[in-house]
Design an enzyme around this catalytic site. Structure first.
Site, short mmCIF file in Angstrom:
data_model
loop_
_atom_site.label_atom_id
_atom_site.label_comp_id
_atom_site.label_asym_id
_atom_site.label_seq_id
_atom_site.Cartn_x
_atom_site.Cartn_y
_atom_site.Cartn_z
N VAL A 123 -3.29 -1.27 3.83
CA VAL A 123 -4.22 -1.65 2.85
C VAL A 123 -5.47 -1.24 3.08
O VAL A 123 -6.14 -1.54 4.32
CB VAL A 123 -4.19 -2.94 2.31
CG1 VAL A 123 -5.14 -3.37 1.25
CG2 VAL A 123 -2.83 -3.48 1.85
N GLY A 167 0.76 -1.17 0.02
CA GLY A 167 -0.09 -0.09 -0.04
C GLY A 167 0.85 1.30 -0.13
O GLY A 167 0.70 2.19 0.97
N SER A 214 -0.34 5.72 -1.35
CA SER A 214 -1.07 6.75 -0.90
C SER A 214 -1.17 6.86 0.52
O SER A 214 -0.79 5.74 1.39
CB SER A 214 -2.58 6.57 -1.59
OG SER A 214 -3.22 5.34 -1.27
N GLY A 215 -1.77 8.10 1.11
CA GLY A 215 -2.08 8.00 2.62
C GLY A 215 -0.75 7.49 3.49
O GLY A 215 0.31 8.01 3.18
N GLU A 250 -2.61 0.85 -8.86
CA GLU A 250 -3.04 1.95 -9.60
C GLU A 250 -3.34 1.85 -11.05
O GLU A 250 -2.79 1.02 -11.55
CB GLU A 250 -1.79 2.78 -9.30
CG GLU A 250 -1.26 3.45 -7.93
CD GLU A 250 -2.32 4.05 -7.08
OE1 GLU A 250 -3.52 4.58 -7.78
OE2 GLU A 250 -2.41 4.13 -5.80
N LYS A 300 -10.55 -3.70 12.46
CA LYS A 300 -9.39 -3.15 13.09
C LYS A 300 -9.21 -4.22 14.35
O LYS A 300 -8.10 -4.36 14.65
CB LYS A 300 -9.52 -1.74 13.47
CG LYS A 300 -9.72 -0.74 12.40
CD LYS A 300 -8.57 -0.81 11.49
CE LYS A 300 -8.71 0.29 10.29
NZ LYS A 300 -7.47 0.07 9.38
N TYR A 309 -16.99 4.28 13.36
CA TYR A 309 -15.70 4.00 12.85
C TYR A 309 -15.31 2.58 13.76
O TYR A 309 -15.50 1.47 13.63
CB TYR A 309 -14.65 4.87 12.89
CG TYR A 309 -13.41 4.44 12.28
CD1 TYR A 309 -13.21 4.36 10.88
CD2 TYR A 309 -12.34 4.05 13.00
CE1 TYR A 309 -12.01 4.21 10.32
CE2 TYR A 309 -11.26 3.54 12.42
CZ TYR A 309 -11.03 3.53 10.91
OH TYR A 309 -10.00 3.06 10.39
#
Length: 404
Positions: free
Chosen positions: A144, A53, A56-57, A80, A252, A243
């Site tokens: 990810v 991953g 990005s971010g 991508e 999570k 969340y």
């Protein structure tokens, strides 16, 4: 080659194109923000890392900080889209610049484009590790965020959903109209139904992370002392029902249990370790899709100002801890906490007060909307100082080439 003017057309927080020059400038700015290491270890003595991953971010921040601060060599994995009728994705252009900077600074780093959930990509990574990096991996960072995942064994495709657990949830959220005017609305999201939780855990939990470790271990690619970290988020009580206590939170929790299981296993097999790193709030392409997050982050910025720690600084701290430059700082659940600046009672109380007062009429006084909208534009390479957006720009950027 294809030069053209790239316009910043969007649908909500989603932009239809990305600007190569803006993406390039963003990456270079991130690299420049990383403190230089006290000593450099280029070449064959540098640690070998895999970032899943990487475009990005927080995964991008992990890649840049690892290269610039820890001097890593190794592999970055992302998924991508290449330039075509439209521009390439922002991550495509960010990867090209990251690769250019890595070469310039003498880092041997390979970028692979493909589905990280697939065994084909895992096999490709294993081949590159054997052929290029002497067959041993020191670090793996897992970052990810995906809407769906196909299980390579069963062929079943799972889809993640953003839903509360137990009952419907109403929350404030921030949107912008076609003219860019902010609007604070109340939205209701229905509760998880059927196998929503299981589907989300199958995509966003720790199953694929563990599969990567299984695959690498089966090919004898884990070095002694191997360390792996999965990036996670807890967040504020203001967004908790949607969340951390929702379907994503269940994923999570699974990720964190996976870390504990992997940690026990790796300690026995290679004197290694596994952990989760809890990061602070940021504007990312995945976070803007979560109801309430845009409003929360805009309010948080107005409270903290420059005290809000950007992802590149957070991941620099993480690499310092992973490599022993700084002591490993974990909570009572063995999670590295990079979010303490966000969750202090004083900060959360101030954000909660603004949250309660937030309406369409008051939001411009309560939240840093200029900063927030700029951050959203930056995700796609727009709104970057010094870039002439009226000028044509080359969009047909090739993926970074690598040879054995």
């Amino acid at each position: 080659m294809a030069e053209r003017i790239v316009n910043s057309r969007s649908r909500g927080f989603l932009f239809l194109d990305s600007h190569p020059a803006g993406c390039d400038r963003i990456v270079r700015t991130m690299w420049d923000a990383v403190p230089a290491p006290a000593s450099d270890t280029p070449g064959q003595d540098a640690p070998v890392a895999l970032v899943i991953g990487s475009s990005s971010g927080y995964g991008l921040a992990a890649t840049i900080a690892g290269l610039a601060r820890a001097g890593i060599r190794g592999i970055g994995v992302s998924f991508e889209k290449a330039p075509g009728r439209r521009t390439g994705t922002a991550g495509w252009y960010r990867t090209a610049t990251t690769a250019d900077l890595a070469r310039h600074h003498g880092r041997d780093f390979v970028f692979l484009n493909g589905d990280a959930f697939s065994d084909a990509l895992k096999n490709e990574v294993a081949d590159v590790l054997r052929e290029r990096f002497a067959g041993k991996l020191d670090y793996l960072v897992y970052s990810v965020a995906a809407p769906r995942r196909t299980d390579p064994d069963t062929g079943i495709t799972y889809s993640s959903v953003l839903r509360p657990i137990g009952e419907a949830y109403r929350t404030k959220t921030l949107v912008f109209d076609d003219e860019g005017a902010p609007d604070v609305r109340t939205v209701e999201t229905g509760p998880a139904e059927g196998d929503d939780i299981d589907q989300t855990v199958a995509v966003m939990g720790g199953e694929d992370w563990a599969r990567w470790i299984d695959h690498l271990a089966a090919h004898d690619l884990l070095a002694q002392g191997f360390t792996t970290a999965a990036l996670s988020y807890i967040g504020s009580p203001l967004t908790g029902a949607m969340y951390r206590q929702g379907t994503i939170g269940a994923a999570k929790a699974h990720l964190e249990q996976t870390a504990r299981d992997l940690n026990d296993r790796l300690a026995k097999e290679v004197d290694g370790r596994a952990l989760t790193s809890v990061n602070g709030a940021a504007v990312t392409q995945s976070s803007t899709a979560i109801p309430g997050i845009a409003l929360y982050v805009g309010l948080l910025r107005s409270v903290l100002g420059d005290g809000m720690v950007p992802p590149i600084a957070q991941l620099t701290h993480l690499w310092d801890q992973l490599t022993g430059r700084a002591p490993l700082d974990v909570d009572d659940q063995d999670r590295v906490r990079l979010d303490t600046w966000e969750l202090t009672p004083a900060v959360q109380d101030a954000v909660a007060e603004r949250w309660q007062s937030a309406t369409t009429d008051t939001i411009t006084d309560l939240a840093d909307l200029g900063w927030f909208t700029t951050q959203v534009k930056h995700l796609y390479g727009f709104g970057v100082p010094g870039i002439d957006y009226a000028a044509p720009v080359e969009t047909d950027t090739p993926w970074p080439h690598h040879t054995a």
